[in-house]
Design a protein around this motif. Structure first.
Motif, mmCIF file in Angstrom:
data_model
loop_
_atom_site.group_PDB
_atom_site.id
_atom_site.type_symbol
_atom_site.label_atom_id
_atom_site.label_comp_id
_atom_site.label_asym_id
_atom_site.label_seq_id
_atom_site.Cartn_x
_atom_site.Cartn_y
_atom_site.Cartn_z
ATOM 1 N N LYS A 1 0.843 -1.195 0.000
ATOM 2 C CA LYS A 1 0.000 0.000 0.000
ATOM 3 C C LYS A 1 0.874 1.239 0.000
ATOM 4 C CE LYS A 1 -3.611 -2.409 2.569
ATOM 5 N NZ LYS A 1 -4.312 -2.562 3.857
ATOM 6 N N LEU B 1 -0.649 4.753 -0.055
ATOM 7 C CA LEU B 1 -1.280 5.849 0.687
ATOM 8 C C LEU B 1 -2.251 5.238 1.686
ATOM 9 C CD1 LEU B 1 -1.953 8.784 1.299
ATOM 10 C CD2 LEU B 1 -3.548 8.770 -0.633
ATOM 11 N N GLY C 1 -4.939 13.053 -3.488
ATOM 12 C CA GLY C 1 -3.910 12.180 -4.022
ATOM 13 C C GLY C 1 -3.720 12.392 -5.504
ATOM 14 N N ALA D 1 -2.120 8.191 -7.371
ATOM 15 C CA ALA D 1 -2.053 7.331 -6.192
ATOM 16 C C ALA D 1 -2.414 5.892 -6.551
ATOM 17 C CB ALA D 1 -2.989 7.852 -5.111
ATOM 18 N N VAL E 1 -4.395 2.594 -2.441
ATOM 19 C CA VAL E 1 -4.867 3.545 -1.432
ATOM 20 C C VAL E 1 -5.740 2.815 -0.417
ATOM 21 C CG1 VAL E 1 -6.229 5.621 -1.073
ATOM 22 C CG2 VAL E 1 -4.774 5.419 -3.109
ATOM 23 N N PHE F 1 -8.985 12.606 -6.010
ATOM 24 C CA PHE F 1 -7.876 12.040 -6.776
ATOM 25 C C PHE F 1 -7.839 12.760 -8.114
ATOM 26 C CE2 PHE F 1 -9.315 8.554 -3.995
ATOM 27 C CZ PHE F 1 -8.137 8.329 -3.313
ATOM 28 N N ILE G 1 -6.097 6.872 -9.841
ATOM 29 C CA ILE G 1 -6.482 6.064 -8.697
ATOM 30 C C ILE G 1 -6.445 4.617 -9.147
ATOM 31 C CG2 ILE G 1 -8.917 6.545 -9.237
ATOM 32 C CD1 ILE G 1 -7.513 5.430 -5.835
ATOM 33 N N GLY H 1 -7.899 1.406 -5.146
ATOM 34 C CA GLY H 1 -8.298 2.245 -4.021
ATOM 35 C C GLY H 1 -9.313 1.536 -3.140
#
Length: 395
Positions: free
Chosen positions: A237, A239, A262, A265, A268, A296, A303, A306
């Motif tokens: 992971k 974030l 983010g 990212a 997440v 995001f 993303i 997530g």
């Protein structure tokens, strides 16, 4: 069976009258009614299971003499339901819904205590005054070398935004949202910032409240990764925000532009917390000042993988906004037990090209526009979600 009770029953059967018996005993369990060809039987799981669980229906494959075209619609629905439950159970097991605790096993477990670098927790909510911890945090960030910076229980004040973590892991830990409270003054545009060049530097923040006394134009947590490393990384992971409460301080009109932002990212994990937006009046206009709770923005992977769970966002325009524009890829957003209150939109799936993997399971959306928005969300699963109109809606 053998024993006194069995002997007594044999005596009764032989004589036709009850025999002398010892003290009363618990009655035997009721006998199961025999099944007949014209009556249906129910699984014992339906009575033994808790009220919140539902037994999975028993599916029998159709005989060879029946074609697919003549299969009962009820049977088809049952088979589809079972397939959906199996797929959903596998997905929730993969993202870890059963675990309430989010851990950071890939980060160093040693910590750098903010107080060892001059940190002071003397902020007063009544006066709004406290010693600024900006310099202490900057010193701790430099010396931490990837270790987690620990904020013991107390109230810490930051007059300005501290230095960003650049190409180094950013890990912040407190003792809980009610024990560790961090307040930023009006001079801070952002809260905690990470600017990473590639995905080997994670960002993890756990166990604290992050508040502001200003009307900020930035985010309480801002994490960005370079578009140069657009390869989808799945080894850990990147974030993680767990047990964090983000809000304004001193006045409801104070707050952030975004609670969590983010860029590019991947992997997440945001859970077990809350985000309160700015409120200037008890109207739609007064509660929809903050553009988004979780945002995001555009990136090569804006993303990917997530996971948002057990989280509440209040008084924003859009609770989760994935506005990617003409570039970027959105793959794998799972939202479980999520509340969106007094918002215009719940989840905005904003990619301009089709993107797979949107799952929304459980929660309630109190909105004025749409619960799950986006024309391009394909391969989506939406289940057990209550969506109702915001009472402040005037049209």
């Amino acid at each position: 069976t053998s024993g006194p009770d069995a002997l007594r029953r044999e005596q009764e059967a032989a004589s036709g009258a009850p025999a002398s018996s010892p003290a009363p005993t618990a009655p035997p369990p009721p006998k199961k009614a025999p099944a007949s060809s014209g009556a249906s039987t129910s699984s014992t799981n339906s009575t033994a299971s808790p009220a919140h669980s539902r037994p999975v229906p028993r599916v029998t494959a159709p005989s060879d003499s029946k074609s697919a075209a003549t299969t009962s619609p009820v049977m088809t629905k049952v088979v589809t339901t079972v397939k959906f439950r199996i797929a959903l159970a596998a997905l929730l097991a993969f993202v870890g819904v059963a675990g309430a605790e989010t851990t950071f096993p890939y980060l160093p477990q040693t910590v750098a205590n903010i107080r060892d670098f001059g940190g002071v927790s003397d902020y007063s909510s009544g006066t709004g005054v406290g010693t600024s911890n900006t310099a202490a945090f900057n010193a701790a960030l430099t010396a931490a070398s990837g270790r987690c910076i620990y904020f013991p229980s107390g109230k810490y004040y930051f007059a300005t935004t501290p230095n960003a973590a650049v190409n180094t892991p950013l890990c912040l830990r407190g003792d809980g949202i009610e024990q560790t409270i961090i307040v930023f003054g009006p001079g801070a545009t952002n809260g905690f910032v990470a600017d990473q060049s590639n995905f080997t530097q994670p960002v993890a923040i756990k166990g604290m409240t992050i508040a502001t006394r200003g009307d900020e134009t930035g985010a309480a947590i801002s994490a960005s990764w370079s578009d140069a490393d657009a390869t989808l990384n799945i080894d850990a992971k990147r974030l993680v925000v767990d047990d964090v409460f983000i809000r304004g301080e001193g006045n409801e009109a104070h707050g952030w532009q975004y609670c969590i932002k983010g860029h590019n990212a991947q992997w997440v994990d945001i859970g077990n917390g809350q985000c309160n937006g700015r409120v200037t009046s008890n109207t739609m206009a007064g509660r929809h000042i903050q553009p988004a709770g979780i945002y995001f923005d555009n990136g090569a992977y804006n993303i990917a993988m997530g996971y948002v769970h057990n989280f509440r966002i209040m008084s924003v325009q859009t609770c989760i906004d994935t506005q990617a524009g003409s570039a970027g890829v959105m793959e794998g957003l799972t939202v479980v037990q999520f509340d969106c209150v007094n918002a215009s939109k719940g989840i905005n799936w904003g990619r301009s090209l089709p993107s797979p993997g949107l799952v929304v399971v459980g929660g309630h959306f109190n909105i004025s526009d749409c619960g799950v928005c986006g024309s391009y969300a394909r391969e989506a699963i939406i289940s057990n979600l209550l969506v109702y109109k915001d009472p402040l809606t005037t049209s």
